[in-house]
Design a protein around this motif. Sequence first.
Motif, mmCIF file in Angstrom:
data_model
loop_
_atom_site.group_PDB
_atom_site.id
_atom_site.type_symbol
_atom_site.label_atom_id
_atom_site.label_comp_id
_atom_site.label_asym_id
_atom_site.label_seq_id
_atom_site.Cartn_x
_atom_site.Cartn_y
_atom_site.Cartn_z
ATOM 1 N N TRP A 184 0.722 -1.124 0.110
ATOM 2 C CA TRP A 184 0.055 0.072 0.038
ATOM 3 C C TRP A 184 0.963 1.337 0.032
ATOM 4 N N ARG A 185 1.941 1.069 0.656
ATOM 5 C CA ARG A 185 2.899 2.398 0.570
ATOM 6 C C ARG A 185 3.614 2.645 -0.698
ATOM 7 N N GLU A 186 3.926 1.614 -1.400
ATOM 8 C CA GLU A 186 4.210 1.600 -2.561
ATOM 9 C C GLU A 186 3.197 1.691 -3.949
ATOM 10 N N ARG A 187 2.062 1.827 -3.681
ATOM 11 C CA ARG A 187 0.945 1.428 -4.483
ATOM 12 C C ARG A 187 1.064 2.510 -5.740
ATOM 13 N N LEU A 218 -4.526 -0.986 10.222
ATOM 14 C CA LEU A 218 -5.558 0.344 10.423
ATOM 15 C C LEU A 218 -4.605 1.611 10.738
ATOM 16 N N ALA A 219 -3.468 1.177 11.594
ATOM 17 C CA ALA A 219 -2.648 2.135 11.989
ATOM 18 C C ALA A 219 -1.187 2.621 11.019
ATOM 19 N N ASN A 220 -1.388 1.751 9.956
ATOM 20 C CA ASN A 220 -0.242 2.031 8.757
ATOM 21 C C ASN A 220 -0.668 2.075 7.554
ATOM 22 N N CYS A 221 -1.791 2.310 7.337
ATOM 23 C CA CYS A 221 -2.291 2.553 5.924
ATOM 24 C C CYS A 221 -3.480 3.706 6.188
ATOM 25 N N ASP A 222 -3.170 4.596 5.377
ATOM 26 C CA ASP A 222 -4.374 5.609 5.038
ATOM 27 C C ASP A 222 -5.157 5.088 4.096
ATOM 28 N N GLN A 227 -11.623 3.896 9.024
ATOM 29 C CA GLN A 227 -10.786 4.620 8.364
ATOM 30 C C GLN A 227 -9.510 4.265 8.817
ATOM 31 N N GLY A 228 -8.357 3.991 8.097
ATOM 32 C CA GLY A 228 -6.956 3.701 8.327
ATOM 33 C C GLY A 228 -6.210 5.004 8.515
ATOM 34 N N ARG A 229 -5.465 5.292 9.288
ATOM 35 C CA ARG A 229 -4.541 6.572 9.540
ATOM 36 C C ARG A 229 -3.190 6.117 9.744
#
Length: 352
Positions: A156-159, A273-277, A316-318
């Motif tokens: 997800w961070r490199e999407r 949830l704590a690591n994906c917006d 909602q992830g943050r």
Amino acid sequence: MDFATLPGKIATGRLGVALSRFLPATPIWEREWDVCCILDGCRLDLMREVAAAGHHALPDPDRVGSLWSVGSQSAEWMDRTFSPAYNEVMSRTAYVTGNPFSSQPCDHLLVTSDDVLPLTSDDFAVFHEAWRDDWVDDDISTIPPESLTDAAIAIWRERERLDVDRIIVHYMQPHAPFRSRAEWFFGSADIEHWGQFTDDDGHQDDLDLADLSPEEREALEAIAEAEAEADDDGDSMNDPWLRLRDGDLSFDAVWGAYRDNLEWVLDDVSRLLANCDGTVAMTSDHGNGLGEFGVWSHPPGTPVPALRRVPWVVRQGRNRDTYDPALPDAIRDERTTTNDDVGSRLEALGYR
């Protein structure tokens, strides 16, 4: 004729398969989400119970909604979720799965087609069969949720670089085996029980399904199908729901272990949830029967609400950057090699 078991035979037989196709069903593609967590084999009432207990990954129980799943068993769910009708959206979706049915043709099942399973990397923007590398055979034979969460966060961070718009994370929990009741589970020739085989001497060996020849896989699937259709005690040896049906296990013990498995995976969803917006959905491919209409466990093609009406939760992830996992090696290798190398490595992994 055993009239006590007749409703179950009707619900799980050809009539049930036919009726199943007329049930309302909502493919996950029709809902809004950025990350969709499939919690394998989760009943709606179990999710609401854990929500009522205040698990931090879940909202209040009155906000735990539901939808009608497209299947009552994992292979059936995959067959309909990843059908050719959704090729366009799948091409922009990452699928991280802990469920070994992704590699099985499953054409022996009445409810599956011939044009979906097994899945391949060509079906998705990113396809990661986490079970191939991260399966464990310690106290129980399964894939814990941690490695799937790690892969999902990294993807997800490199999407943008990976051309990913959405990601599906298919966790194996709360599906059996249960971490708190390892003594209930042992080797089986049934693919549903995750690739373990016990020989005649009782010696348990690891079985890598990707190493089987087509003839060996066909024979193993035939054994699994025969066991599923059998009426003797052998069909329940690794299925806690059938052992509950047969009186070998108590309801409280099975339900408690089932709930603990759900809490296990939800603890890891909290980390996601704590690591994906973005919008994170939680649902299931199917539930489990507890005797409703005579049905136990989760046979395919079954039109019983206990199996087909599954949870639907949206949070909602943050991204708080509490964890920084690397992309799995298989994904990194695929993205940094030539097309020829990709083909050879996928073939070596059993993808083609």
